[in-house]
Design an enzyme around this catalytic site. Structure first.
Site, mmCIF file in Angstrom:
data_model
loop_
_atom_site.group_PDB
_atom_site.id
_atom_site.type_symbol
_atom_site.label_atom_id
_atom_site.label_comp_id
_atom_site.label_asym_id
_atom_site.label_seq_id
_atom_site.Cartn_x
_atom_site.Cartn_y
_atom_site.Cartn_z
ATOM 1 N N ASN A 50 0.853 -1.186 0.000
ATOM 2 C CA ASN A 50 0.000 0.000 0.000
ATOM 3 C C ASN A 50 0.891 1.239 0.000
ATOM 4 O O ASN A 50 1.787 1.358 0.826
ATOM 5 C CB ASN A 50 -0.890 -0.070 1.258
ATOM 6 C CG ASN A 50 -1.910 1.055 1.350
ATOM 7 O OD1 ASN A 50 -1.554 2.209 1.534
ATOM 8 N ND2 ASN A 50 -3.178 0.704 1.242
ATOM 9 N N CYS A 88 -7.069 7.538 2.744
ATOM 10 C CA CYS A 88 -6.843 7.693 4.187
ATOM 11 C C CYS A 88 -7.509 8.995 4.651
ATOM 12 O O CYS A 88 -7.232 10.061 4.110
ATOM 13 C CB CYS A 88 -5.345 7.719 4.485
ATOM 14 S SG CYS A 88 -5.031 8.063 6.230
ATOM 15 N N LYS A 102 -7.252 1.739 -3.881
ATOM 16 C CA LYS A 102 -8.114 1.627 -2.696
ATOM 17 C C LYS A 102 -8.952 2.888 -2.543
ATOM 18 O O LYS A 102 -8.433 3.989 -2.349
ATOM 19 C CB LYS A 102 -7.280 1.381 -1.435
ATOM 20 C CG LYS A 102 -8.170 1.116 -0.217
ATOM 21 C CD LYS A 102 -7.404 0.451 0.886
ATOM 22 C CE LYS A 102 -8.294 0.114 2.060
ATOM 23 N NZ LYS A 102 -7.529 -0.523 3.142
ATOM 24 N N ILE A 151 -14.114 -0.920 1.118
ATOM 25 C CA ILE A 151 -13.938 0.483 1.402
ATOM 26 C C ILE A 151 -12.819 0.706 2.414
ATOM 27 O O ILE A 151 -12.564 -0.151 3.258
ATOM 28 C CB ILE A 151 -15.260 1.110 1.948
ATOM 29 C CG1 ILE A 151 -15.717 0.447 3.241
ATOM 30 C CG2 ILE A 151 -16.341 1.116 0.931
ATOM 31 C CD1 ILE A 151 -16.907 1.125 3.924
ATOM 32 N N ASN A 152 -12.173 1.876 2.313
ATOM 33 C CA ASN A 152 -11.333 2.340 3.402
ATOM 34 C C ASN A 152 -12.294 2.842 4.492
ATOM 35 O O ASN A 152 -13.513 2.677 4.376
ATOM 36 C CB ASN A 152 -10.403 3.457 2.897
ATOM 37 C CG ASN A 152 -9.145 3.597 3.757
ATOM 38 O OD1 ASN A 152 -9.201 3.441 4.983
ATOM 39 N ND2 ASN A 152 -8.025 3.890 3.133
ATOM 40 N N GLY A 159 -14.574 -4.153 4.716
ATOM 41 C CA GLY A 159 -15.332 -3.242 5.566
ATOM 42 C C GLY A 159 -16.170 -4.055 6.537
ATOM 43 O O GLY A 159 -17.244 -4.532 6.193
ATOM 44 N N GLY A 160 -15.616 -4.254 7.711
ATOM 45 C CA GLY A 160 -16.385 -4.914 8.773
ATOM 46 C C GLY A 160 -16.545 -6.414 8.633
ATOM 47 O O GLY A 160 -17.398 -7.008 9.298
HETATM 48 O O1 DOR Z 1 -8.342 4.521 8.379
HETATM 49 C C1 DOR Z 1 -7.221 4.565 7.897
HETATM 50 N N1 DOR Z 1 -6.170 4.793 8.705
HETATM 51 N N2 DOR Z 1 -7.025 4.392 6.574
HETATM 52 C C2 DOR Z 1 -5.815 4.499 5.989
HETATM 53 O O2 DOR Z 1 -5.717 4.379 4.785
HETATM 54 C C3 DOR Z 1 -4.624 4.748 6.789
HETATM 55 C C4 DOR Z 1 -4.832 4.681 8.264
HETATM 56 C C5 DOR Z 1 -3.934 5.672 8.981
HETATM 57 O O3 DOR Z 1 -2.721 5.434 9.003
HETATM 58 O O4 DOR Z 1 -4.418 6.687 9.485
#
Ligand code: DOR
Length: 302
Positions: A98, A128, A163, A189-190, A241-242
């Site tokens: 990633n 993110c 992603k 999903i992220n 996702g979950g």
């Molecule tokens: O929720 C997330 N937290 N998604 C991401 O892609 C990275 C991660 C983070 O490092 O904050």
């Protein structure tokens, strides 16, 4: 029985992956489970330079799911290649890396560096919610998704996955932008942008205010978005996702996901990925299904 699925150039021995950010670079996770049994592992998001991440607190549990504001803490792409990748090379499991650039150039720079032995796929992180530059800001803009994907594709032979963020109104448009940019697959999903407030101090729990929600609470939303993405593109969709059981995983696959990734559940039950693989196997035996691909997209809508 065939559990193999194909995503771009990747032939996964089964459709179950460990999601990025939920087991670091495999070392800690490798103490709990046999990494060789997984379809793939997706390592923690990398940046060009080492990143400290956000100030604490970084995680906060709610009754229905987990909020995180990690802020992409990682040792940087060079340290990953030097110190972490050799460990992963000893395993017979697909390694997807990633990457989270702050600019298009940074994405291309990292993808080029990672076009090496031991890396099987690149997951472009444009989703993110916890960083000030890049992240979700790219993922809510189809033009950015398209341009980043296109530049990454120019410099790598690896399978490229994008992603996506759920924090958009039309996930189909975003998935299509990735496909048009040349992506081999999309993953979604992220986390969903959320927040929490401390009622005593009346301050937000997180310094960034916004954090990413994950866990069982987001599963129905993730499933709906995967369903929509599957209808918008021809490339494979990786669903997450979950997911915390084989039944959850099967729902995503019936909705059309070619593979699934397990994230937050790894923190609750480190054996979750293995149990999901085993559960899918048993479901196939019970239902006389020879090939996992018969399940993918088999949703019956009247
Ligand atoms: O929720 C997330 N937290 N998604 C991401 O892609 C990275 C991660 C983070 O490092 O904050």
């Amino acid at each position: 029985m065939n559990l193999q699925v194909v995503i771009g150039k990747l032939k996964l021995k089964n459709p179950v992956m460990a999601a990025s950010g939920t087991f670091g670079f495999g070392r800690e996770y490798g103490e709990y489970i046999d990494l060789n049994q997984l379809g793939a592992i997706v390592v923690k998001g990398l940046t060009v330079k080492p990143k400290e991440g956000n100030p604490p607190p970084r995680v906060y549990e709610t009754p229905c799911g987990m909020l995180n504001s990690v802020g992409l803490q990682n040792p940087g792409v060079d340290a990953f290649i030097e110190k972490e990748l050799p460990f992963l090379r000893d395993y017979d499991v697909a390694v997807i890396v990633n990457i989270a650039g702050e600019t298009i150039e940074e994405f291309a720079y990292m993808a080029k560096k990672l076009d090496i032995d031991g890396v099987d796929g690149i997951e472009i992180n444009v989703s993110c919610p916890n960083v000030k530059k890049g992240g979700m800001a790219f993922g809510i803009n189809p033009e950015d998704i398209f341009n980043i994907t296109k530049e990454v594709k120019k410099v790598t032979q690896k399978t490229v996955i994008v992603k996506l963020t759920p924090n958009v109104t039309d996930i189909g448009v975003c998935a299509k932008a990735a496909e048009d940019g040349g992506a081999d697959a999309v993953s979604l999903i992220n986390t969903i942008a959320g927040m929490a407030i401390d009622i005593d101090t009346r301050k937000p729990v997180f310094k960034n205010v916004i954090a990413g929600l994950s866990g069982p609470a987001i599963k129905p939303i993730a499933l709906r978005m995967v369903y929509e993405a599957v209808r918008a593109v021809k490339i494979p969709v990786i669903g997450m996702g979950g997911i915390s059981s084989f039944k959850d995983a099967l729902e995503f696959m019936i909705a059309g996901a070619k593979a699934v990734a397990i994230g937050t559940c790894n923190f609750v039950n480190p054996n979750c990925t293995i149990e999901v693989i085993e559960g899918i196997r048993q479901y196939m035996v019970l239902n006389n299904i020879e090939d996992i691909n018969e399940i993918i997209g088999s949703l019956k809508v009247d």
